[in-house]
Design a protein around this motif. Sequence first.
Motif, PDB file in Angstrom:
ATOM      1  N   GLU A  31       0.839  -1.198   0.000  1.00 51.84           N
ATOM      2  CA  GLU A  31       0.000   0.000   0.000  1.00 51.84           C
ATOM      3  C   GLU A  31       0.876   1.250   0.000  1.00 51.84           C
ATOM      4  O   GLU A  31       1.863   1.325   0.735  1.00 51.84           O
ATOM      5  N   GLY A  35      -1.786   5.556   2.238  1.00 51.84           N
ATOM      6  CA  GLY A  35      -2.946   4.971   1.567  1.00 51.84           C
ATOM      7  C   GLY A  35      -3.056   5.405   0.120  1.00 51.84           C
ATOM      8  O   GLY A  35      -2.240   6.177  -0.398  1.00 51.84           O
ATOM      9  N   GLU A  63     -16.782   0.867   2.533  1.00 60.55           N
ATOM     10  CA  GLU A  63     -17.590   1.219   3.710  1.00 60.55           C
ATOM     11  C   GLU A  63     -18.621   0.133   4.018  1.00 60.55           C
ATOM     12  O   GLU A  63     -19.761   0.396   4.366  1.00 60.55           O
ATOM     13  N   THR A  82     -12.851  10.556   2.328  1.00 58.32           N
ATOM     14  CA  THR A  82     -11.963   9.494   2.788  1.00 58.32           C
ATOM     15  C   THR A  82     -12.795   8.237   2.986  1.00 58.32           C
ATOM     16  O   THR A  82     -13.853   8.273   3.632  1.00 58.32           O
ATOM     17  N   TYR A  83     -12.311   7.131   2.435  1.00 65.33           N
ATOM     18  CA  TYR A  83     -13.095   5.896   2.415  1.00 65.33           C
ATOM     19  C   TYR A  83     -12.250   4.720   2.907  1.00 65.33           C
ATOM     20  O   TYR A  83     -11.023   4.721   2.782  1.00 65.33           O
ATOM     21  N   ASN A  84     -12.925   3.709   3.454  1.00 65.98           N
ATOM     22  CA  ASN A  84     -12.287   2.456   3.836  1.00 65.98           C
ATOM     23  C   ASN A  84     -12.665   1.384   2.821  1.00 65.98           C
ATOM     24  O   ASN A  84     -13.844   1.177   2.547  1.00 65.98           O
ATOM     25  N   GLU A  86     -12.055  -2.676   1.682  1.00 67.35           N
ATOM     26  CA  GLU A  86     -11.602  -3.992   2.139  1.00 67.35           C
ATOM     27  C   GLU A  86     -11.613  -4.986   0.977  1.00 67.35           C
ATOM     28  O   GLU A  86     -12.581  -5.048   0.207  1.00 67.35           O
ATOM     29  N   THR A  99      -7.337  -4.311   4.366  1.00 66.30           N
ATOM     30  CA  THR A  99      -8.100  -3.067   4.361  1.00 66.30           C
ATOM     31  C   THR A  99      -7.191  -1.907   3.957  1.00 66.30           C
ATOM     32  O   THR A  99      -6.032  -1.829   4.387  1.00 66.30           O
ATOM     33  N   ALA A 101      -6.896   2.462   3.076  1.00 70.67           N
ATOM     34  CA  ALA A 101      -7.457   3.805   3.193  1.00 70.67           C
ATOM     35  C   ALA A 101      -7.441   4.454   1.817  1.00 70.67           C
ATOM     36  O   ALA A 101      -6.433   4.413   1.109  1.00 70.67           O
ATOM     37  N   THR A 103      -8.162   8.017  -0.207  1.00 76.73           N
ATOM     38  CA  THR A 103      -8.421   9.451  -0.166  1.00 76.73           C
ATOM     39  C   THR A 103      -8.800   9.915  -1.564  1.00 76.73           C
ATOM     40  O   THR A 103      -8.024   9.741  -2.511  1.00 76.73           O
TER      41      THR A 103
END
Length: 373
Positions: A31, A35, A63, A82-84, A86, A99, A101, A103
């Motif tokens: 990564e 992120g 999300e 900003t998002y997560n 997976e 997971t 991050a 942006t």
Amino acid sequence: MKKILFTLFVIMSLTACSDDEIASPEIGLTEPDGGYTIDKMQWLRIQPEVKNANDATFSWSLEGEEIASTANLVYVFAEAGTYNLEFKAKNAGGENSKTFAITVNDKTYLNKITQVFDYFPAPGQSVNKFPTATEDDTSESMRVKAQTALKAGNLISLGGFGGYVVFGFDHTVINKEGNDFSVLGNAFTNGAEPGIIMVSYDANGNGKADDEWYEIAGSEHSKSTTIKNYEITYYKPETEPTNASEPNYIRWTDNQEQTGYIAKNRFNTQSYFPLWKGETITLKGTLLTSNLVQQGFWMTPPYEWGYADNWPNTDAKTQINLDWAVDKDGKAVQLQGIDFVKVYTANLAGNSVTGEASTEVSGFTDLNLVLNK
């Protein structure tokens, strides 16, 4: 003896199970520091390396909501934030996940055509005029002229059936709920010259319009009068006519065992055959039955929906929904967004007074940007 054989059978079975044990997937992906970062309305592409991936299934969740079930991710964000994200890989041996991050930066884009990839008109009364062509022009110089015109909001002519232009933008047009874009032309009330719209997205990430094309299936798409896989060949005349009007000007033949002519009229006296092309031109596509009728004067009422240069630019019926896209087999497809558009003239009709039906293109509107969504 039987006890000994049974014991050996059990030992061999246990050994076989041990040797055939399935290892769970291993996700290998470095990564970036801080992120992943991407501008909104641009493709995010992630290609993880997964070991032990045989018979594995994959899932990408944004999300907590699944957005893809492929090994690689191609995704576009409509909004900054900003998002997560997976990623899961699962097989019979187990499951692993990672997971990230994400942006997404805000960015301002131009709401217009920014690049023309190809311009190839069929013969027509406005060809060699919009844009202007000379004997010294080439396919590349005409592409540049078409690009200059469309970037400035000026129209170009696609000529008769099959003539086309391919263009793109400085961002991805996202498939949102409702209508997504409009292709601008010069249609007026009862003066439609419809063009079929094709769309594509940059699947291979090379920035070129060389990926699969999908047709916007408008109101005429499924009618029995519509001819799919139509093909026409135009023949360059040996000499230009001396008369102001000539109904038998540019001959054509097609794959329906038909032949006819593009007429020349007194309002446009230049050559109608693209000056930078050879002796013949062959074009293909879907042919729609024209609405051209004569009621005291020639008129062409528009189709109901789904085409370029069909309704006046101010009419909401110019708007196109990406959910109308179908593949080459006519099957509906769900596109996240598009990067390229191709428009080609859909009719083969005309007369020696007002000329042939020829689609004109003068611009493009991304409704995402208009509505600021």
